[in-house]
Scaffold this active site. Structure first.
Site, short mmCIF file in Angstrom:
data_model
loop_
_atom_site.label_atom_id
_atom_site.label_comp_id
_atom_site.label_asym_id
_atom_site.label_seq_id
_atom_site.Cartn_x
_atom_site.Cartn_y
_atom_site.Cartn_z
N THR A 39 42.87 63.13 99.90
CA THR A 39 43.83 63.79 100.79
C THR A 39 43.48 65.24 101.02
O THR A 39 43.76 65.80 102.08
CB THR A 39 45.25 63.66 100.18
OG1 THR A 39 45.57 62.28 100.16
CG2 THR A 39 46.29 64.41 100.97
N TYR A 53 47.78 58.95 106.95
CA TYR A 53 46.66 59.74 107.47
C TYR A 53 45.36 59.16 106.94
O TYR A 53 45.36 58.27 106.09
CB TYR A 53 46.82 61.19 107.02
CG TYR A 53 46.96 61.29 105.52
CD1 TYR A 53 45.84 61.32 104.69
CD2 TYR A 53 48.22 61.28 104.93
CE1 TYR A 53 45.99 61.35 103.32
CE2 TYR A 53 48.36 61.32 103.55
CZ TYR A 53 47.24 61.35 102.76
OH TYR A 53 47.37 61.37 101.40
N SER A 86 40.34 57.92 97.22
CA SER A 86 39.99 57.66 95.82
C SER A 86 40.56 56.37 95.26
O SER A 86 40.18 55.94 94.17
CB SER A 86 40.36 58.85 94.92
OG SER A 86 41.72 58.82 94.56
N THR A 119 43.83 62.06 94.80
CA THR A 119 44.65 62.16 93.59
C THR A 119 44.87 60.81 92.90
O THR A 119 45.23 60.78 91.72
CB THR A 119 46.03 62.78 93.92
OG1 THR A 119 46.69 61.95 94.87
CG2 THR A 119 45.89 64.19 94.46
N ASP A 120 44.67 59.70 93.63
CA ASP A 120 45.03 58.40 93.04
C ASP A 120 44.25 58.07 91.77
O ASP A 120 44.83 57.58 90.80
CB ASP A 120 44.82 57.27 94.07
CG ASP A 120 45.88 57.30 95.17
OD1 ASP A 120 46.84 58.09 95.06
OD2 ASP A 120 45.75 56.53 96.15
N LYS A 192 48.74 61.26 86.84
CA LYS A 192 49.54 61.41 88.07
C LYS A 192 50.93 60.84 87.77
O LYS A 192 51.06 59.67 87.42
CB LYS A 192 48.86 60.67 89.22
CG LYS A 192 49.53 60.89 90.56
CD LYS A 192 48.72 60.29 91.72
CE LYS A 192 49.40 60.61 93.05
NZ LYS A 192 48.66 60.11 94.22
N GLU A 312 52.10 44.71 64.15
CA GLU A 312 52.21 43.40 63.50
C GLU A 312 50.92 43.09 62.72
O GLU A 312 49.82 43.37 63.20
CB GLU A 312 52.38 42.31 64.55
CG GLU A 312 53.38 42.63 65.64
CD GLU A 312 54.78 42.20 65.27
OE1 GLU A 312 54.91 41.22 64.52
OE2 GLU A 312 55.73 42.86 65.72
#
Ligand code: ASP
Length: 355
Positions: A39, A53, A86, A119-120, A192, A312
């Site tokens: 972005t 976009y 990304s 940013t992803d 994020k 466990e």
């Protein structure tokens, strides 16, 4: 004539010795900006659009030229590694980035690197590089939540701040850093946290490393976990990473997905369990089957805070490893890099305890 000859002579020297920074302003660090898209390089149809976009539409030179103030802090040059959203990040791009950054930082005339990124998956690329870059020089990753064409785009200030951090002697030896929204975070700890807000990158559990205070990077703490020059991992000559899947735990479980992962040939499974890496009993039998086939199973958690530790007795008996505080997407990267070196479970648990 004489002047012309000496300019030609200098140019020849630059070609011969690769002295591309010969004309760089003395005293300022030399920072290379590697652009990958996202972005921050996004272009929308209107200046009010913040979704819908095209990410990765603008080239690295346009990004740099949009923030002329960068040149007050560093001599910058740009390279386009790729120009993608990304969400479509791949191992191949990570390996290319790691190679190029290691090559650049081995040069005396490069003082730091800034990577522009969507940013992803920014936190994943940051952690991959944190484990595979062999230098103390600053490596800073930056993105933006609003496209470059938006009113109050956050990219230009974020980029300027990332260069300020990369140019700061305080950033040396701190591992790969993420500079977003006036904050500096460690690659290992940052995530994020918000799908839309500009204040999305946080290390909610282990905390921010520092701030960019009115333009000055200020550090308050550093990570104790192994990274960069203290990392045992190298991806030199590596062309692909081992296949590791993430299975998400939930009510009812879904052993069919674990079966599918086994049949697809995974070498490792990260189980994003409930709570302290708790495994649904329907999934547990299937994961136990995976370990008998030599697949490494690491318990992680879908809960965003707290460590995953031994629980466990059956998990221990079934050789499930404990993922600690790494989120599932970062545990996946650590397991991929571990599997390049070893399949020994004691060794892999040691790695999860140290990184
Ligand atoms: N989908 C975009 C990307 O990750 C989102 C962003 O950059 O904020 O490239």
């Amino acid at each position: 004539m004489k002047g012309k000859i000496s300019v030609l002579f200098m140019a020849a020297l630059m070609v011969i010795f690769g002295m591309s920074t010969v004309f760089a302003e003395a005293g300022k660090p030399n920072i290379v900006i590697l652009a990958t898209g996202g972005t921050i390089a996004g272009s929308a149809a209107s200046d009010t659009a913040t979704t819908g976009y095209k990410a990765g539409a603008i080239g690295v030179n346009a990004l740099i030229n949009a923030v002329p103030e960068i040149k007050d802090y560093a001599n910058v040059s740009g390279e386009q590694i790729c120009n993608i959203d990304s969400k479509d990040m791949t191992d191949a791009v990570w390996l290319k980035l790691a190679d190029r950054i290691n090559e650049l930082l081995s040069k005396d005339d490069v003082d730091g690197v800034v990577i522009t990124h969507g940013t992803d998956t920014l936190e994943e690329t940051a952690y991959f590089l944190d484990l595979t870059i062999k230098s103390k020089k600053p490596v800073v990753i930056v993105g933006a939540m609003r496209p470059a064409t938006a009113i109050s785009a956050d990219g230009p200030m974020n980029l300027l701040n990332a260069v300020r951090v990369a140019a700061s002697s305080q950033a040396i030896g701190k591992g790969v850093l993420v500079a977003m929204n006036d904050e500096i975070d460690a690659a290992r700890d940052v995530t994020k946290t918000n799908t839309l807000a500009t204040s999305t990158f946080k290390a909610p559990e282990l905390g921010v490393l520092g701030y960019i205070e009115d333009g000055t990077p200020v550090f308050y703490r550093e990570t104790t976990r192994r990274n960069t020059i203290n990392s045992e991992f190298s991806v030199e000559k590596v062309t692909a990473l081992p296949y590791v899947a993430i299975i998400y735990g939930h009510a009812d479980g879904d052993k069919a997905l674990i079966d599918a992962a086994i049949n697809a040939g995974v070498k490792g499974i990260i189980y994003a369990g409930t709570g302290n890496g708790s495994v649904h009993k329907a999934d547990e039998a299937e994961l136990a089957k995976a370990t008998t086939l030599g697949i490494v199973v690491v318990r992680s958690s879908r809960v965003s805070n707290g460590a995953v530790i031994a629980a466990e007795q059956s998990y221990t008996n079934e050789h499930f490893l404990n993922g600690g505080t790494l989120n599932p997407q970062k545990a996946r990267i650590l397991l991929q890099l571990s599997l390049l070196k070893t399949h020994n479970l004691t060794d892999i648990q040691r790695i999860f305890d140290e990184y």
